[in-house]
Design a protein around this motif. Structure first.
Motif, PDB file in Angstrom:
ATOM      1  N   ALA A 286       0.816  -1.216   0.000  1.00 24.36           N
ATOM      2  CA  ALA A 286       0.000   0.000   0.000  1.00 24.36           C
ATOM      3  C   ALA A 286       0.844   1.256   0.000  1.00 24.36           C
ATOM      4  CB  ALA A 286      -0.895  -0.021   1.236  1.00 24.36           C
ATOM      5  N   GLY A 287       0.259   2.312  -0.588  1.00 24.41           N
ATOM      6  CA  GLY A 287       0.800   3.654  -0.420  1.00 24.41           C
ATOM      7  C   GLY A 287       2.055   3.951  -1.183  1.00 24.41           C
ATOM      8  N   GLY A 288       2.125   3.621  -2.507  1.00 23.80           N
ATOM      9  CA  GLY A 288       3.339   3.856  -3.269  1.00 23.80           C
ATOM     10  C   GLY A 288       3.738   5.313  -3.303  1.00 23.80           C
ATOM     11  N   THR A 289       2.825   6.205  -3.716  1.00 23.68           N
ATOM     12  CA  THR A 289       3.145   7.623  -3.803  1.00 23.68           C
ATOM     13  C   THR A 289       3.453   8.201  -2.429  1.00 23.68           C
ATOM     14  OG1 THR A 289       1.683   7.825  -5.715  1.00 23.68           O
ATOM     15  CG2 THR A 289       2.318   9.855  -4.605  1.00 23.68           C
ATOM     16  N   GLY A 290       2.633   7.861  -1.438  1.00 24.83           N
ATOM     17  CA  GLY A 290       2.867   8.352  -0.084  1.00 24.83           C
ATOM     18  C   GLY A 290       4.198   7.886   0.457  1.00 24.83           C
ATOM     19  N   LEU A 291       4.562   6.620   0.190  1.00 24.14           N
ATOM     20  CA  LEU A 291       5.841   6.106   0.652  1.00 24.14           C
ATOM     21  C   LEU A 291       6.991   6.809  -0.034  1.00 24.14           C
ATOM     22  CD1 LEU A 291       7.471   4.093   2.316  1.00 24.14           C
ATOM     23  CD2 LEU A 291       7.261   2.479   0.427  1.00 24.14           C
ATOM     24  N   LEU A 292       6.861   7.042  -1.346  1.00 23.33           N
ATOM     25  CA  LEU A 292       7.916   7.753  -2.070  1.00 23.33           C
ATOM     26  C   LEU A 292       8.133   9.142  -1.484  1.00 23.33           C
ATOM     27  CD1 LEU A 292       9.925   8.056  -4.369  1.00 23.33           C
ATOM     28  CD2 LEU A 292       8.025   8.704  -5.868  1.00 23.33           C
ATOM     29  N   GLN A 293       7.041   9.850  -1.169  1.00 20.79           N
ATOM     30  CA  GLN A 293       7.168  11.179  -0.568  1.00 20.79           C
ATOM     31  C   GLN A 293       7.817  11.095   0.806  1.00 20.79           C
ATOM     32  OE1 GLN A 293       2.995  12.091  -0.896  1.00 20.79           O
ATOM     33  NE2 GLN A 293       3.318  13.501  -2.613  1.00 20.79           N
ATOM     34  N   ARG A 294       7.453  10.063   1.571  1.00 23.74           N
ATOM     35  CA  ARG A 294       8.048   9.900   2.892  1.00 23.74           C
ATOM     36  C   ARG A 294       9.542   9.602   2.780  1.00 23.74           C
ATOM     37  NH1 ARG A 294       6.915  11.917   7.206  1.00 23.74           N
ATOM     38  NH2 ARG A 294       4.754  11.198   7.149  1.00 23.74           N
ATOM     39  N   VAL A 295       9.919   8.726   1.853  1.00 22.69           N
ATOM     40  CA  VAL A 295      11.328   8.391   1.676  1.00 22.69           C
ATOM     41  C   VAL A 295      12.121   9.630   1.267  1.00 22.69           C
ATOM     42  CG1 VAL A 295      12.932   7.108   0.194  1.00 22.69           C
ATOM     43  CG2 VAL A 295      10.962   5.949   1.199  1.00 22.69           C
ATOM     44  N   ARG A 296      11.586  10.422   0.338  1.00 27.90           N
ATOM     45  CA  ARG A 296      12.285  11.625  -0.108  1.00 27.90           C
ATOM     46  C   ARG A 296      12.440  12.618   1.040  1.00 27.90           C
ATOM     47  NH1 ARG A 296      12.900  12.462  -5.500  1.00 27.90           N
ATOM     48  NH2 ARG A 296      12.664  14.714  -5.332  1.00 27.90           N
ATOM     49  N   GLU A 297      11.431  12.704   1.900  1.00 27.26           N
ATOM     50  CA  GLU A 297      11.545  13.595   3.055  1.00 27.26           C
ATOM     51  C   GLU A 297      12.635  13.106   4.003  1.00 27.26           C
ATOM     52  OE1 GLU A 297       8.985  14.929   7.003  1.00 27.26           O
ATOM     53  OE2 GLU A 297       7.962  13.955   5.335  1.00 27.26           O
ATOM     54  N   GLY A 300      15.980  14.036   2.591  1.00 24.55           N
ATOM     55  CA  GLY A 300      16.300  15.452   2.734  1.00 24.55           C
ATOM     56  C   GLY A 300      15.786  16.325   1.617  1.00 24.55           C
ATOM     57  N   PHE A 301      14.908  15.787   0.742  1.00 21.73           N
ATOM     58  CA  PHE A 301      14.288  16.630  -0.276  1.00 21.73           C
ATOM     59  C   PHE A 301      13.254  17.522   0.405  1.00 21.73           C
ATOM     60  CE2 PHE A 301      15.886  13.197  -2.918  1.00 21.73           C
ATOM     61  CZ  PHE A 301      16.353  13.876  -4.033  1.00 21.73           C
ATOM     62  N   PRO A 302      13.333  18.827   0.206  1.00 21.67           N
ATOM     63  CA  PRO A 302      12.454  19.730   0.957  1.00 21.67           C
ATOM     64  C   PRO A 302      11.047  19.778   0.380  1.00 21.67           C
ATOM     65  CG  PRO A 302      13.843  21.007  -0.521  1.00 21.67           C
ATOM     66  CD  PRO A 302      14.284  19.576  -0.663  1.00 21.67           C
ATOM     67  N   VAL A 303      10.093  20.011   1.271  1.00 19.40           N
ATOM     68  CA  VAL A 303       8.724  20.330   0.884  1.00 19.40           C
ATOM     69  C   VAL A 303       8.440  21.713   1.450  1.00 19.40           C
ATOM     70  CG1 VAL A 303       6.287  19.698   1.052  1.00 19.40           C
ATOM     71  CG2 VAL A 303       8.033  17.907   0.970  1.00 19.40           C
ATOM     72  N   THR A 304       8.148  22.668   0.577  1.00 14.19           N
ATOM     73  CA  THR A 304       8.001  24.044   1.044  1.00 14.19           C
ATOM     74  C   THR A 304       6.709  24.233   1.820  1.00 14.19           C
ATOM     75  OG1 THR A 304       6.847  24.803  -0.952  1.00 14.19           O
ATOM     76  CG2 THR A 304       9.268  24.831  -0.987  1.00 14.19           C
ATOM     77  N   LYS A 305       6.724  25.242   2.668  1.00 13.35           N
ATOM     78  CA  LYS A 305       5.531  25.596   3.444  1.00 13.35           C
ATOM     79  C   LYS A 305       4.369  25.940   2.522  1.00 13.35           C
ATOM     80  CE  LYS A 305       4.051  28.888   7.009  1.00 13.35           C
ATOM     81  NZ  LYS A 305       4.494  30.023   7.881  1.00 13.35           N
ATOM     82  N   GLU A 306       4.665  26.621   1.418  1.00 14.42           N
ATOM     83  CA  GLU A 306       3.610  27.000   0.469  1.00 14.42           C
ATOM     84  C   GLU A 306       2.955  25.783  -0.158  1.00 14.42           C
ATOM     85  OE1 GLU A 306       6.090  30.198   1.499  1.00 14.42           O
ATOM     86  OE2 GLU A 306       6.687  28.316   0.525  1.00 14.42           O
ATOM     87  N   GLU A 307       3.769  24.765  -0.468  1.00 12.67           N
ATOM     88  CA  GLU A 307       3.213  23.538  -1.040  1.00 12.67           C
ATOM     89  C   GLU A 307       2.299  22.830  -0.058  1.00 12.67           C
ATOM     90  OE1 GLU A 307       6.651  22.037  -4.159  1.00 12.67           O
ATOM     91  OE2 GLU A 307       6.973  21.714  -2.023  1.00 12.67           O
ATOM     92  N   VAL A 308       2.689  22.827   1.217  1.00 13.38           N
ATOM     93  CA  VAL A 308       1.860  22.178   2.237  1.00 13.38           C
ATOM     94  C   VAL A 308       0.535  22.915   2.399  1.00 13.38           C
ATOM     95  CG1 VAL A 308       1.718  21.539   4.676  1.00 13.38           C
ATOM     96  CG2 VAL A 308       3.875  21.270   3.438  1.00 13.38           C
ATOM     97  N   LEU A 309       0.609  24.240   2.512  1.00  5.03           N
ATOM     98  CA  LEU A 309      -0.608  25.036   2.711  1.00  5.03           C
ATOM     99  C   LEU A 309      -1.517  25.009   1.492  1.00  5.03           C
ATOM    100  CD1 LEU A 309       0.902  28.118   4.579  1.00  5.03           C
ATOM    101  CD2 LEU A 309      -0.442  26.249   5.560  1.00  5.03           C
ATOM    102  N   ALA A 310      -0.953  24.688   0.320  1.00  8.23           N
ATOM    103  CA  ALA A 310      -1.769  24.606  -0.897  1.00  8.23           C
ATOM    104  C   ALA A 310      -2.583  23.324  -0.939  1.00  8.23           C
ATOM    105  CB  ALA A 310      -0.880  24.698  -2.130  1.00  8.23           C
TER     106      ALA A 310
END
Length: 494
Positions: A286-297, A300-310
Motif C-alpha cells: 500500500a501507499g506507493g506515492t505516499g511512501l515515495l514522498q516519505r522516503v524523499r523527506e 532530505g528533499f524539501p517540501v516548502t511551506k507554500e506547497e503544504v498550505l496549498a
C-alpha cells in the motif's frame, strides 16, 4: 471566553529557566498598575527601573505578546509575570481593552487579513507553476540533485555493508561517521547526514551494539527504498495507492515494514548484508506515492511551506498535548504534539531557532484549538502546519486509550513510516509503577518509560497511586511523559 491558564501552562511559555524565575519576581500585584482583561486580551503596566512603567499586553487568542521593555527574550518576563498574575485571578475583568491595547489588537487583525490574502495567493503559485511546467534550467538542476543523492546513498549502502563485514568495534569513536556525513551533505542528502551524525549518542548506552545495528538496518532500508522507488515507473507508483493489493515493484507491505522497523540485532545484520532483492519492506503493497514522498523527506528533499498550505486541510478541535525541545548543534527544535477530538488524528508542529533565540510559543499545552491543519505529504502524515485558527474552546481534557490500543496505533504508524522515532499517545486510566525500572501500567499491560525520564516524582505525586490520564511521546526506547491532569481536570506539565 478563553479558559484561564494555570501556573504550569504560563511558565511553560518561558523561553528559558531564568525567564521563569524573573517572571515570578514581577508577578505580584504591587508591581502592576492599569491592569485589565477581556475575553481575549490581558494588559497592564509594570514598574521598572525608569519613571514610566513598561506596558505589557497579551493577545490570548493566539497567543501573541507585546511589551515596551528592551528585552530581546520572547515572551519577556513582564508578559509572563502579567500572565502569572492573571492565572492567579489577580487581573480584574474589563468591558473594553485600554486604548493602546485596542490599537495593537486592531493592527494585528489587519496584518492577519493581509497575511491570509498573501498566503492564498502564494498557495496558488506552485499550482500555476506546476501547470506551466518547470523550465529547462530547473529541470536540469533537479536531475543533477537526483543524481548526486543517488550516488551518495549508493556510497552509504556500500559503507554499511563494509561495517557489517568488518565488525562494529571501530564504531566506538565518536567521529566515526564524520567523513561520511560530510560526503552526504555534499551529495545533497542532509537528512541522512543528520541521522548519521546523531549516531554517536547511541554509544552512551549499554546496549549500543544492538541499537547501532538497528539504526544501520533502517538506514539500509532507506537507501534501498529510495533506489527502488526512484527507478520505478511513476504510473506504477501511483497505481499502488489505488490498488494496494496488486503490483510487484513498489510500495510497502505493512507487516514486513513493521518487522523491519522493530528489527533485532541478528536481523539488523542480515538486513544490511543482504542483497537489494532481499531488503525487507520494499515490495508490493500500500501507499506507493505516499511512501515515495516519505522516503524523499527522510533523505532530505524539501517540501516548502507554500506547497503544504496549498494542499487539503483538516479542521478539528485539536488538543495541545505537550511539547519537547531538543538541541542539536546549537539549533533548537520544538516538537508540539496535537490530537484531533473528532478525527482522532495525531499531528506534530515543528519550529526551529538558534540557541538563545525565541521559539514559537503560540500553542499552549492543555488548551484545545479549533483550527485547520495542513499536513506534510507522506504514507503516514504526521507533521503539520496550522493553516487557520478559529478560536480556542473549553472541552475538558482528552479521553485516554488503553495501553493495547495505543500500541496498535503506534504499530499502524510504523507500518506507514518505519523510520518513525516518536508518536503521541494519550493513555488512561493508567498509573506510574515500578521501582528501579518505571513504566506506565493499565489493565491491559504497561509501557516502559524512556531511560532519560528517571524516577517520575511529579507524575507519582499527582497520581498518589490512583489512575489518571497521561499524554506522552512514544519512542522506541520508551515513553516520555508530557502532560497529565489532576482529579479536578487541571493541567499538570511534566
Amino acid at each position: 471566553m478563553i479558559e484561564r491558564w494555570n501556573r504550569d501552562q504560563v511558565l511553560a511559555l518561558a523561553p528559558d529557566a531564568p525567564s521563569q524565575k524573573a517572571a515570578q519576581g514581577v508577578s505580584s500585584p504591587g508591581k502592576w498598575s492599569g491592569i485589565g482583561a477581556t475575553a481575549d486580551a490581558v494588559w497592564g503596566g509594570c514598574k521598572g527601573s525608569g519613571s514610566t512603567p513598561y506596558r505589557a499586553c497579551v493577545d490570548l487568542s493566539e497567543p501573541a505578546y507585546r511589551c515596551s521593555c528592551p528585552s530581546r527574550k520572547f515572551p519577556c518576563k513582564h508578559a509572563l509575570g502579567l500572565l502569572l498574575l492573571w492565572s492567579a485571578g489577580g487581573v480584574p475583568a474589563a468591558e473594553e481593552p485600554a486604548d493602546w491595547v485596542a490599537e495593537w489588537l486592531d493592527q494585528r487583525r489587519e496584518r492577519l487579513v493581509k497575511a491570509t490574502t498573501r498566503a492564498a495567493e502564494t498557495a496558488e503559485a506552485p499550482q500555476a507553476a506546476g501547470a506551466a511546467g518547470a523550465g529547462p534550467a530547473d529541470t536540469r538542476r533537479a536531475e543533477q540533485r537526483e543524481q548526486r543523492v543517488a550516488a551518495g546513498l549508493s556510497d552509504l549502502e556500500r559503507w554499511l555493508a563494509d561495517q557489517i563485514r568488518q565488525g562494529i568495534a571501530g564504531s566506538r569513536r565518536h567521529d566515526h561517521w564524520d567523513e561520511l556525513s560530510k560526503r552526504l551533505i555534499d551529495a545533497q542528502a542532509p537528512a541522512v547526514a543528520g541521522a548519521l551524525s546523531r549516531l554517536s549518542s547511541v554509544l552512551n548506552s549499554e546496549d549500543w551494539p544492538a541499537r547501532l545495528l538497528s539504526e544501520y538496518a533502517l538506514l539500509h532500508l532507506l537507501c534501498v527504498a529510495h533506489r527502488r522507488l526512484s527507478a520505478a515507473d511513476p504510473a506504477v507508483v501511483a497505481d499502488s495507492d489505488a490498488s494496494p493489493a496488486t503490483g510487484s515493484d513498489v510500495g510497502t507491505d505493512a507487516a514486513v515494514v513493521t518487522t523491519a522497523a522493530t528489527t533485532t540485532t541478528g536481523s539488523a545484520a542480515a538486513a544490511v548484508t543482504g542483497s537489494a532483492a532481499e531488503a525487507p519492506g520494499i515490495r508490493a503493497g500500500a501507499g506507493g506515492t505516499g511512501l515515495l514522498q516519505r522516503v524523499r523527506e527522510r533523505v532530505g528533499f524539501p517540501v516548502t511551506k507554500e506547497e503544504v498550505l496549498a494542499g487539503e486541510t483538516v479542521r478539528d478541535l485539536w488538543d495541545v498535548l505537550g511539547r519537547r525541545d531538543e538541541e542539536q548543534d546549537r539549533l533548537i527544535a520544538r516538537r508540539v504534539w496535537l490530537r484531533g477530538r473528532r478525527t482522532g488524528r495525531a499531528a506534530l508542529v515543528l519550529s526551529f531557532a538558534m540557541a538563545g533565540q525565541a521559539l514559537d510559543a503560540s500553542l499552549v499545552t492543555g488548551t484545545t484549538l479549533d483550527a485547520d491543519l495542513a499536513f506534510y505529504p507522506g504514507s503516514a502524515p504526521l507533521r503539520a502546519l496550522v493553516a487557520a485558527r478559529h478560536g480556542t474552546v473549553s472541552t475538558g481534557f482528552p479521553s485516554g486509550s488503553t495501553v493495547e490500543q495505543a500500541l496498535d496505533e503506534v504499530a499502524a504508524a510504523l507500518a506507514g513510516d518505519p523510520w518513525l522515532d516518536s508518536w503521541p499517545v494519550v493513555l488512561g486510566p493508567v498509573t506510574p509503577a515500578g521501582s528501579g525500572s518505571w513504566h506506565i501500567a493499565g489493565p491491559s499491560g504497561g509501557i516502559p518509560l524512556h531511560p532519560s525520564t528517571g524516577t517520575p516524582w511529579r507524575l507519582m505525586a499527582v497520581s498518589g497511586g490512583h489512575p489518571l490520564t497521561i499524554a506522552a511521546e512514544w519512542t522506541p526506547r520508551g515513553l516520555r511523559p508530557l502532560t497529565t491532569w489532576d482529579e479536578e481536570g487541571q493541567v499538570i506539565i511534566l
